[in-house]
Design an enzyme around this catalytic site. Structure first.
Site, PDB file in Angstrom:
ATOM      1  N   GLU A  76       6.688  -3.210  -6.351  1.00 11.76           N
ATOM      2  CA  GLU A  76       5.776  -3.242  -5.149  1.00 11.76           C
ATOM      3  C   GLU A  76       6.526  -2.213  -4.261  1.00 11.76           C
ATOM      4  O   GLU A  76       7.438  -1.690  -4.220  1.00 11.76           O
ATOM      5  CB  GLU A  76       5.866  -4.589  -4.529  1.00 11.76           C
ATOM      6  CG  GLU A  76       4.411  -5.421  -4.842  1.00 11.76           C
ATOM      7  CD  GLU A  76       3.130  -4.989  -4.011  1.00 11.76           C
ATOM      8  OE1 GLU A  76       3.316  -3.601  -3.503  1.00 11.76           O
ATOM      9  OE2 GLU A  76       2.027  -5.437  -4.197  1.00 11.76           O
ATOM     10  N   ARG A  95       6.462 -16.842   2.139  1.00 12.20           N
ATOM     11  CA  ARG A  95       7.343 -15.688   1.937  1.00 12.20           C
ATOM     12  C   ARG A  95       6.751 -14.444   2.712  1.00 12.20           C
ATOM     13  O   ARG A  95       5.344 -14.575   2.713  1.00 12.20           O
ATOM     14  CB  ARG A  95       7.854 -15.545   0.825  1.00 12.20           C
ATOM     15  CG  ARG A  95       6.720 -15.074  -0.168  1.00 12.20           C
ATOM     16  CD  ARG A  95       7.148 -14.633  -1.555  1.00 12.20           C
ATOM     17  NE  ARG A  95       6.283 -14.106  -2.475  1.00 12.20           N
ATOM     18  CZ  ARG A  95       5.564 -12.965  -2.436  1.00 12.20           C
ATOM     19  NH1 ARG A  95       5.972 -11.972  -1.699  1.00 12.20           N
ATOM     20  NH2 ARG A  95       4.836 -12.375  -3.423  1.00 12.20           N
ATOM     21  N   ASN A 149       5.159 -10.621   2.333  1.00  9.01           N
ATOM     22  CA  ASN A 149       4.663  -9.797   1.450  1.00  9.01           C
ATOM     23  C   ASN A 149       4.818  -8.412   1.757  1.00  9.01           C
ATOM     24  O   ASN A 149       5.774  -7.985   2.190  1.00  9.01           O
ATOM     25  CB  ASN A 149       3.290 -10.483   0.894  1.00  9.01           C
ATOM     26  CG  ASN A 149       2.867  -9.955  -0.573  1.00  9.01           C
ATOM     27  OD1 ASN A 149       3.885 -10.137  -1.436  1.00  9.01           O
ATOM     28  ND2 ASN A 149       1.924  -9.424  -0.978  1.00  9.01           N
ATOM     29  N   ASN A 159      -1.942  -7.680   1.744  1.00  6.53           N
ATOM     30  CA  ASN A 159      -1.323  -6.449   0.874  1.00  6.53           C
ATOM     31  C   ASN A 159      -1.560  -5.299   1.747  1.00  6.53           C
ATOM     32  O   ASN A 159      -1.083  -4.948   2.679  1.00  6.53           O
ATOM     33  CB  ASN A 159      -2.132  -6.625  -0.413  1.00  6.53           C
ATOM     34  CG  ASN A 159      -1.260  -7.175  -1.432  1.00  6.53           C
ATOM     35  OD1 ASN A 159       0.080  -6.898  -1.546  1.00  6.53           O
ATOM     36  ND2 ASN A 159      -1.802  -8.142  -2.332  1.00  6.53           N
ATOM     37  N   ASP A 196      -4.759  -4.483  -4.268  1.00 10.79           N
ATOM     38  CA  ASP A 196      -3.744  -4.893  -3.952  1.00 10.79           C
ATOM     39  C   ASP A 196      -3.059  -3.804  -2.882  1.00 10.79           C
ATOM     40  O   ASP A 196      -3.484  -3.941  -1.754  1.00 10.79           O
ATOM     41  CB  ASP A 196      -2.669  -4.759  -5.124  1.00 10.79           C
ATOM     42  CG  ASP A 196      -1.513  -5.550  -5.164  1.00 10.79           C
ATOM     43  OD1 ASP A 196      -0.646  -5.532  -4.054  1.00 10.79           O
ATOM     44  OD2 ASP A 196      -1.041  -6.193  -6.202  1.00 10.79           O
TER      45      ASP A 196
END
Length: 290
Positions: free
Chosen positions: A15, A98, A100, A145, A195
C-alpha cells in the site's frame, strides 16, 4: 504499455507508495507485515524498515525522516536508526481500530483515516495531524483510502472504499477546513472497489481498484472514466507517479487472503509494479512540515 515488476519482493498487503524525488527512491508499506519498503532505482537496492505492527501509511518529512500512522498511532521513524517515536493517538480509546491510508497537504499537515480491524461500518474517522496534535475532520467512515488535492488547493478528494465513490470537499488551505461534500465519481461494482488514489498534472484522478485488476483515470469534473490499465493481479491497492519526470506510474498490490488457486493464476500478486513513461505526469508528493 509495458507493466514491469520493480523488485521481486511480494507484500501481503502492499500500500501507500511514496516517491522521493531527491533520492530517486520509491517507498511503500506492507500493512499486514508491518514493514516499510525502500527501493533505490539508481542503486537497484531494496531495504526494509520494521514497524513490527500494522502500518497504514507513511509520508516523508522535511527533515528526511518518515511520519507514519500505525496501530499504535501517529509517530516519526528515524531513517538512520529505524527508531520510532509515537507522539499522538486520537483513537487510543478504540483498541479495535487502526490507521489506514494518509497523505500530506500542501502546507505539510498529515491527513489520515482510521478503520476497524473488523471493517465495522462507520467505525472510522479522518484526522488532520500537525504540531503533535490531531483534529477530527470526517466522522463515520468505514475504510478510509485515497486522498488527493486539486492543483489550486481548493478541493480535497477522498475515498471511503465501501461507498464505491469519490467525494469532493471545498478545501481551505490556510485553515485546513473542509465543507460542501458531494459525490464526483461513482464506480460500478463490477469494476472492483476504489482504493488508493493519486492526481496528475491535468487534475485527473487515478484510482486503484481492489478486486478489479486495474488502475483507472477519471475526470472529477464530469465523473467520466477516461482510461484504464489492466494489471496481472486482482487486488490493486494504490498508485503514485515517480521517476525523474514524474511520468512513471508505480502501483501497489496485495496477495492477502487469495486461495492457492488464485495465487497460481496471479503469481505476481503483492508486487510493486511500474509503468515507465506512461504518457501522463504526476505532481510531487507534499512533505510533512516538522
Amino acid at each position: 504499455m509495458k507493466i514491469e515488476v520493480v523488485h521481486n519482493h511480494q507484500c501481503e498487503l502492499g500500500e501507500g507508495p511514496v516517491w522521493d524525488a531527491q533520492e530517486e527512491v520509491i517507498f511503500w508499506v506492507d500493512i499486514l507485515q508491518g514493514e516499510i519498503h525502500h527501493y533505490s532505482l539508481q542503486r537497484k537496492q531494496h531495504k526494509t524498515y520494521a514497524v513490527n505492527e500494522m502500518v497504514g501509511c507513511i509520508a516523508l518529512c522535511n527533515d528526511g525522516n518518515f511520519i507514519l500512522a500505525s496501530k499504535s498511532g501517529i509517530g516519526f521513524l528515524n531513517r538512520a536508526t529505524g527508531e520510532i517515536e509515537y507522539v499522538e493517538n486520537p483513537e487510543s480509546h478504540l483498541p479495535e481500530n487502526r490507521f489506514n491510508d494518509g497523505k500530506c497537504d500542501a502546507v505539510g499537515r498529515l491527513w489520515v483515516g482510521s478503520m476497524s480491524l473488523l471493517e465495522t461500518p462507520n467505525a472510522g474517522s479522518v484526522y488532520v495531524f500537525e504540531n503533535n496534535r490531531s483534529t477530527l475532520k470526517i466522522k463515520k467512515t468505514t475504510i478510509s483510502n485515497g486522498m488527493a488535492w486539486s492543483a489550486d488547493n481548493k478541493i480535497y478528494y477522498f475515498i471511503d472504499t465501501p461507498t464505491a465513490t469519490v467525494v469532493a470537499y471545498d478545501f481551505d488551505l490556510n485553515t485546513g477546513s473542509i465543507s460542501n461534500k458531494r459525490v464526483v465519481i461513482a464506480i460500478d461494482e463490477k469494476e472492483g472497489y476504489p482504493d488508493g488514489m493519486t492526481i496528475d498534472q491535468e487534475g485527473m484522478l487515478w484510482i486503484a481498484h481492489w478486486g478489479g485488476w486495474q488502475v483507472t483515470r477519471w475526470d472529477p469534473n464530469t465523473g467520466e472514466l477516461l482510461y484504464r490499465i489492466k494489471l496481472p493481479a486482482a487486488k490493486i491497492t494504490s498508485c503514485t507517479f515517480g521517476g525523474t519526470q514524474l511520468n512513471d506510474l508505480f502501483i501497489t498490490s496485495a496477495k492477502a487472503d487469495l486461495t492457492d488457486e488464485e495465487l497460481k493464476n496471479q503469481p505476481l500478486a503483492g508486487s510493486l509494479f511500474v509503468i515507465k513513461n506512461c504518457g501522463y505526469q504526476g505532481v510531487p508528493a507534499f512533505k510533512f512540515n516538522r
